[in-house]
Design an enzyme around this catalytic site. Sequence first.
Site, PDB file in Angstrom:
ATOM      1  N   PRO A  13      10.350   3.157  -0.397  1.00 16.61           N
ATOM      2  CA  PRO A  13      10.607   4.629  -0.506  1.00 16.61           C
ATOM      3  C   PRO A  13      10.643   5.181   0.966  1.00 16.61           C
ATOM      4  O   PRO A  13       9.648   4.913   1.938  1.00 16.61           O
ATOM      5  CB  PRO A  13       9.589   5.411  -1.359  1.00 16.61           C
ATOM      6  CG  PRO A  13       8.419   4.187  -1.443  1.00 16.61           C
ATOM      7  CD  PRO A  13       9.129   2.955  -1.358  1.00 16.61           C
ATOM      8  N   ASN A  14      11.505   6.256   1.201  1.00 11.55           N
ATOM      9  CA  ASN A  14      11.478   6.849   2.378  1.00 11.55           C
ATOM     10  C   ASN A  14      11.983   6.019   3.872  1.00 11.55           C
ATOM     11  O   ASN A  14      12.246   6.823   4.812  1.00 11.55           O
ATOM     12  CB  ASN A  14      10.290   7.611   2.792  1.00 11.55           C
ATOM     13  CG  ASN A  14       9.482   8.702   1.611  1.00 11.55           C
ATOM     14  OD1 ASN A  14      10.789   9.187   1.275  1.00 11.55           O
ATOM     15  ND2 ASN A  14       8.456   8.315   0.869  1.00 11.55           N
ATOM     16  N   ARG A  21      12.473  10.357  10.214  1.00 12.32           N
ATOM     17  CA  ARG A  21      11.196  10.514   9.536  1.00 12.32           C
ATOM     18  C   ARG A  21      10.260  10.212  10.596  1.00 12.32           C
ATOM     19  O   ARG A  21      10.223   9.231  11.382  1.00 12.32           O
ATOM     20  CB  ARG A  21      11.083   9.462   8.398  1.00 12.32           C
ATOM     21  CG  ARG A  21       9.926   9.417   7.727  1.00 12.32           C
ATOM     22  CD  ARG A  21       9.769   8.435   6.964  1.00 12.32           C
ATOM     23  NE  ARG A  21       8.673   8.274   6.217  1.00 12.32           N
ATOM     24  CZ  ARG A  21       8.058   7.474   5.774  1.00 12.32           C
ATOM     25  NH1 ARG A  21       8.753   6.178   5.566  1.00 12.32           N
ATOM     26  NH2 ARG A  21       6.849   7.420   4.992  1.00 12.32           N
ATOM     27  N   TYR A  26       7.388   6.239  13.429  1.00 10.25           N
ATOM     28  CA  TYR A  26       8.309   4.973  13.160  1.00 10.25           C
ATOM     29  C   TYR A  26       9.433   4.958  13.984  1.00 10.25           C
ATOM     30  O   TYR A  26      10.372   3.996  13.903  1.00 10.25           O
ATOM     31  CB  TYR A  26       9.002   5.451  11.674  1.00 10.25           C
ATOM     32  CG  TYR A  26       7.648   5.661  10.583  1.00 10.25           C
ATOM     33  CD1 TYR A  26       6.876   4.340  10.269  1.00 10.25           C
ATOM     34  CD2 TYR A  26       7.704   6.940  10.070  1.00 10.25           C
ATOM     35  CE1 TYR A  26       5.956   4.536   9.342  1.00 10.25           C
ATOM     36  CE2 TYR A  26       6.498   6.816   8.875  1.00 10.25           C
ATOM     37  CZ  TYR A  26       5.891   5.837   8.609  1.00 10.25           C
ATOM     38  OH  TYR A  26       4.843   6.018   7.457  1.00 10.25           O
ATOM     39  N   ASN A  77       8.966  -4.297   3.417  1.00  3.03           N
ATOM     40  CA  ASN A  77       8.247  -3.281   3.638  1.00  3.03           C
ATOM     41  C   ASN A  77       8.213  -2.421   2.489  1.00  3.03           C
ATOM     42  O   ASN A  77       9.434  -1.725   2.333  1.00  3.03           O
ATOM     43  CB  ASN A  77       9.069  -2.716   5.040  1.00  3.03           C
ATOM     44  CG  ASN A  77       8.191  -1.328   5.529  1.00  3.03           C
ATOM     45  OD1 ASN A  77       7.287  -0.912   4.709  1.00  3.03           O
ATOM     46  ND2 ASN A  77       8.572  -1.046   6.476  1.00  3.03           N
ATOM     47  N   ALA A  80       5.060   3.400   0.871  1.00  2.00           N
ATOM     48  CA  ALA A  80       3.874   3.764   0.303  1.00  2.00           C
ATOM     49  C   ALA A  80       3.100   2.778  -0.779  1.00  2.00           C
ATOM     50  O   ALA A  80       2.359   3.025  -1.215  1.00  2.00           O
ATOM     51  CB  ALA A  80       3.981   5.236  -0.023  1.00  2.00           C
ATOM     52  N   GLU A 101       5.072  -9.629   4.655  1.00  2.00           N
ATOM     53  CA  GLU A 101       4.718  -8.257   4.595  1.00  2.00           C
ATOM     54  C   GLU A 101       5.195  -7.651   6.059  1.00  2.00           C
ATOM     55  O   GLU A 101       4.232  -7.726   7.051  1.00  2.00           O
ATOM     56  CB  GLU A 101       3.385  -8.045   4.261  1.00  2.00           C
ATOM     57  CG  GLU A 101       3.137  -6.300   4.253  1.00  2.00           C
ATOM     58  CD  GLU A 101       1.640  -6.156   3.660  1.00  2.00           C
ATOM     59  OE1 GLU A 101       0.705  -7.361   3.313  1.00  2.00           O
ATOM     60  OE2 GLU A 101       1.261  -4.993   3.729  1.00  2.00           O
ATOM     61  N   HIS A 103       5.595  -3.904   8.274  1.00  2.00           N
ATOM     62  CA  HIS A 103       5.439  -2.491   8.505  1.00  2.00           C
ATOM     63  C   HIS A 103       5.613  -1.917   9.797  1.00  2.00           C
ATOM     64  O   HIS A 103       5.412  -2.485  10.868  1.00  2.00           O
ATOM     65  CB  HIS A 103       4.069  -1.821   8.310  1.00  2.00           C
ATOM     66  CG  HIS A 103       3.385  -2.250   6.733  1.00  2.00           C
ATOM     67  ND1 HIS A 103       3.960  -1.588   5.723  1.00  2.00           N
ATOM     68  CD2 HIS A 103       2.661  -3.137   6.376  1.00  2.00           C
ATOM     69  CE1 HIS A 103       3.384  -2.061   4.695  1.00  2.00           C
ATOM     70  NE2 HIS A 103       2.653  -3.063   5.062  1.00  2.00           N
ATOM     71  N   ARG A 110      -4.069   3.988  11.273  1.00  2.00           N
ATOM     72  CA  ARG A 110      -3.569   5.300  10.676  1.00  2.00           C
ATOM     73  C   ARG A 110      -4.711   5.602   9.522  1.00  2.00           C
ATOM     74  O   ARG A 110      -5.942   5.029   9.655  1.00  2.00           O
ATOM     75  CB  ARG A 110      -2.430   5.085   9.916  1.00  2.00           C
ATOM     76  CG  ARG A 110      -1.382   4.569  11.010  1.00  2.00           C
ATOM     77  CD  ARG A 110      -0.069   4.701  10.573  1.00  2.00           C
ATOM     78  NE  ARG A 110       0.632   5.944   9.997  1.00  2.00           N
ATOM     79  CZ  ARG A 110       1.587   6.162   9.151  1.00  2.00           C
ATOM     80  NH1 ARG A 110       2.262   5.185   8.957  1.00  2.00           N
ATOM     81  NH2 ARG A 110       2.062   7.114   8.609  1.00  2.00           N
TER      82      ARG A 110
HETATM   83  C1  DQA Z   1       5.103   1.717   6.441  1.00  2.28           C
HETATM   84  C2  DQA Z   1       3.791   2.094   6.456  1.00  2.28           C
HETATM   85  C3  DQA Z   1       3.279   2.917   4.937  1.00  2.28           C
HETATM   86  O1  DQA Z   1       1.905   3.368   5.122  1.00  2.28           O
HETATM   87  C4  DQA Z   1       4.140   4.137   5.015  1.00  2.28           C
HETATM   88  O2  DQA Z   1       3.922   4.850   3.634  1.00  2.28           O
HETATM   89  C5  DQA Z   1       5.664   3.959   5.046  1.00  2.28           C
HETATM   90  C6  DQA Z   1       6.147   2.938   6.220  1.00  2.28           C
HETATM   91  C7  DQA Z   1       5.602   1.335   7.870  1.00  2.28           C
HETATM   92  O3  DQA Z   1       6.729   0.845   7.818  1.00  2.28           O
HETATM   93  O4  DQA Z   1       4.835   1.477   8.841  1.00  2.28           O
HETATM   94  O5  DQA Z   1       6.357   4.506   4.240  1.00  2.28           O
HETATM   95  O6  DQA Z   1       5.337   0.933   5.394  1.00  2.28           O
END
Ligand code: DQA
Length: 148
Positions: A13-14, A21, A26, A77, A80, A101, A103, A110
Amino acid sequence: MVDNPNLWILNGPNLNLLGDREPDQYGHETLDMIKDRCVREANKHNLSIVFKQTNHEGELVAWIQESKKEAAGLIINAGAYTHTSVAVLDALKLLTIPIIEVHLSNIFSREEFRHHSYISSVASGLICGFGGDGYILSINAISNKITN
Ligand code: DQA
């Protein structure tokens, strides 16, 4: 060694909003830009790529299940859902292929709630804190695992 193995890259998501964003967190690269870089990098390793993004947990779970039949490796990735989803963890547990994994941000520098990942326990490795480059690093890492 499998010919032209399929690498799945799943985004949660997002991540469709990358570029707009929280750019301080990011970066300015969009997900499409990252995807293009991934395709180019994968070509160098003779890997074909399936690159997807969803804002829905169930869809992410369904894709993870599907990757079991289709993929030689998975880069994920989960956004959240990394920090919340037992369903994503359970789906990943079904896989026998290498999982990386990734990110964009360094989740450990964080908020406290981002320090725990449901994914890390089933991943071969974790790459975080390098923005879009993390996807490229992941492709390099996983291609060694797939082809060796
Ligand atoms: C994320 C880190 C997560 O904590 C966050 O909720 C994201 C992006 C990252 O790529 O840094 O949506 O996965």
